[in-house]
Design a protein around this motif. Sequence first.
Motif, PDB file in Angstrom:
ATOM      1  N   ASN A  15     -96.077 -82.814   6.627  1.00  0.00           N
ATOM      2  CA  ASN A  15     -95.194 -81.830   7.261  1.00  0.00           C
ATOM      3  C   ASN A  15     -94.300 -82.478   8.310  1.00  0.00           C
ATOM      4  O   ASN A  15     -94.796 -83.110   9.246  1.00  0.00           O
ATOM      5  N   SER A  17     -92.037 -82.783  11.533  1.00  0.00           N
ATOM      6  CA  SER A  17     -91.878 -82.104  12.824  1.00  0.00           C
ATOM      7  C   SER A  17     -90.402 -81.834  13.050  1.00  0.00           C
ATOM      8  O   SER A  17     -89.533 -82.441  12.412  1.00  0.00           O
ATOM      9  N   TYR A 259    -101.907 -77.636  16.098  1.00  0.00           N
ATOM     10  CA  TYR A 259    -100.974 -77.109  15.101  1.00  0.00           C
ATOM     11  C   TYR A 259     -99.759 -76.493  15.781  1.00  0.00           C
ATOM     12  O   TYR A 259     -99.874 -75.889  16.858  1.00  0.00           O
ATOM     13  N   PHE A 314    -103.046 -73.015  10.438  1.00  0.00           N
ATOM     14  CA  PHE A 314    -101.638 -72.613  10.380  1.00  0.00           C
ATOM     15  C   PHE A 314    -101.508 -71.100  10.208  1.00  0.00           C
ATOM     16  O   PHE A 314    -100.646 -70.463  10.827  1.00  0.00           O
ATOM     17  N   TYR A 332     -90.218 -75.014  10.832  1.00  0.00           N
ATOM     18  CA  TYR A 332     -91.044 -76.212  10.765  1.00  0.00           C
ATOM     19  C   TYR A 332     -92.486 -75.845  11.101  1.00  0.00           C
ATOM     20  O   TYR A 332     -92.737 -74.951  11.908  1.00  0.00           O
ATOM     21  N   LYS A 333     -93.408 -76.535  10.487  1.00  0.00           N
ATOM     22  CA  LYS A 333     -94.806 -76.440  10.886  1.00  0.00           C
ATOM     23  C   LYS A 333     -95.438 -77.809  10.674  1.00  0.00           C
ATOM     24  O   LYS A 333     -95.187 -78.480   9.664  1.00  0.00           O
ATOM     25  N   TRP A 334     -96.210 -78.246  11.647  1.00  0.00           N
ATOM     26  CA  TRP A 334     -96.827 -79.562  11.555  1.00  0.00           C
ATOM     27  C   TRP A 334     -98.059 -79.611  12.463  1.00  0.00           C
ATOM     28  O   TRP A 334     -98.315 -78.684  13.227  1.00  0.00           O
ATOM     29  N   SER A 335     -98.834 -80.661  12.318  1.00  0.00           N
ATOM     30  CA  SER A 335     -99.982 -80.862  13.198  1.00  0.00           C
ATOM     31  C   SER A 335     -99.946 -82.276  13.743  1.00  0.00           C
ATOM     32  O   SER A 335     -99.257 -83.152  13.208  1.00  0.00           O
ATOM     33  N   ALA A 479    -103.232 -79.467   4.359  1.00  0.00           N
ATOM     34  CA  ALA A 479    -101.980 -79.154   5.050  1.00  0.00           C
ATOM     35  C   ALA A 479    -101.098 -80.391   5.191  1.00  0.00           C
ATOM     36  O   ALA A 479     -99.886 -80.331   4.981  1.00  0.00           O
ATOM     37  N   GLU A 480    -101.697 -81.513   5.556  1.00  0.00           N
ATOM     38  CA  GLU A 480    -100.922 -82.738   5.776  1.00  0.00           C
ATOM     39  C   GLU A 480    -101.031 -83.720   4.620  1.00  0.00           C
ATOM     40  O   GLU A 480    -100.429 -84.794   4.655  1.00  0.00           O
TER      41      GLU A 480
END
Length: 522
Positions: A15, A17, A259, A314, A332-335, A479-480
């Motif tokens: 994901n 950023s 997250y 998330f 955007y979504k990220w960790s 997710a990643e």
Amino acid sequence: MKNNETEINRRDGANASMWQAASINSVAKDYADQEEIYDTLIIGGGITGITTAYLLQKQGKHCALVEAKNLGFGTTGGTTAHLNTFLDTTYPEIDSDFSKETSGLIAEGTKKMIEMISTNVQELKIDADFEFKMAYLFSQNEKETKELQSILESSQAAGVAVSEADENGVPIPYDHVLRFENQAQFHPLKYITALAKEFEKLGGKIIEQTFIHSTELREDIHYAKSDNFTLQAKNIVYATHIPPGINILSLRNAPYRSYVLAVKLNSGEYPDCLAYDMQEPYHYFRSHEIDGQQYLIIGGADHKTGHGDPLKAFEDLQDYAKKYFDIGEISYKWSSQYYVPVDGLPYVGQLPGGDKGIYVATGFNGNGMILGSLSAVLISDLILGKENPYEKLFNPSRLKPIAGFAEFVKENADVAYHFVADRFGAEIIKSTSELGKSEGKIVEFDGEKLALYKDNDGKITALNPVCTHAGCIVNWNPAEKTWDCPCHGGRFSVDGQVLTGPPQKDLGSIPLEELESARNKK
């Protein structure tokens, strides 16, 4: 050795950023001079490493910085870039576990780091979107309000500019609020890229796409070895969160992931502040403009690396955000990863048990931009032979029996549990056709425990699931799209390459064709 394929806007997960959306001119890619003996070799291209390199080069030292991937690949590329004079380890906790004098020292240091970053931005004319902001910390029940009052008293005693307020800056119900003055925010990749360019102007060398897998000390010179060449230096700095290999710092820091969502609001009304609730884990908020578009940044839903359910994290964060904000689009979504020290304060200085002249910086909790900068100042002072008030306090060899013992026992009991328990209970499959596209699983396949991943084209990658750091079993992060170790935070790509954490070797590749062929012959 030049590498023209390096992209600064890549990071350690699937994901992207929001910082990767901005147009940033990459720094030059230098050749590795194997004959040169550098004063200091800095390993790691995040804010800690780049700031350390810049400070030393500015003082006349000749330094090289080596990054396994590209600048900002790790946590600096995934931070939400809050700059605070209050930390995740609160001043009441520091008062209790260390002393009130320590709280005053921490408060002074965090203030100076905001000032240092601001000064760098002004003097070097860095376009890093730096802005001073008010920050609001708010409670939502009686228990939190009591904690908030304690934070107010201890923070004021430490010298932090904080007072009670009658607003919290965000459309979320509250019981009580504290307002912190002179907090700040910035664009982390713009900042470190500009600092890296200044480091190069001063004569420093930056070498990307180079993984240092071992070091050796001979006659006061460190030999840092990659697959392609060896670099020589009088000092080495590991600015990589946890230093590589098995050492005490792996046992004194717990890896966590946080997250983040960056969203557009239908109302167009974005908070002009930093804000934090007091839930466990807490949520954090701010706004930022990228290429003319405003975004609200919301973070939270933290859990230990390799534990929990990243997809649910998330989902929970998204549900929370929609409860209070009129969201038009989640852009955007990220960790991102951080490490929590057992006694609450960072470990910065000489590597315990390591060769003389090897320095480390870790245990920043969720305050990496501030504590990474403070660590850079401390390490550069240690190398330059200057006194620094944080040398003893942050000493990586320190042992705080009262402050750290309970957490030390808890975290390492958890590591021991996963070392044993994760060796049982793998899903048993008879065919790789049972694996969905873009899916990873720890499975037992014809008696072999495997880490299997199937890409969108149906190609299967089979890996040995045993983490090359301390032998724990990795877990799939859907997710990643990474393999994450639940013990010490090592993370690997779908093809087994080390991404972050203390492992020094990739996960072993398993020839799946041989297993299937052997089964068909039975």
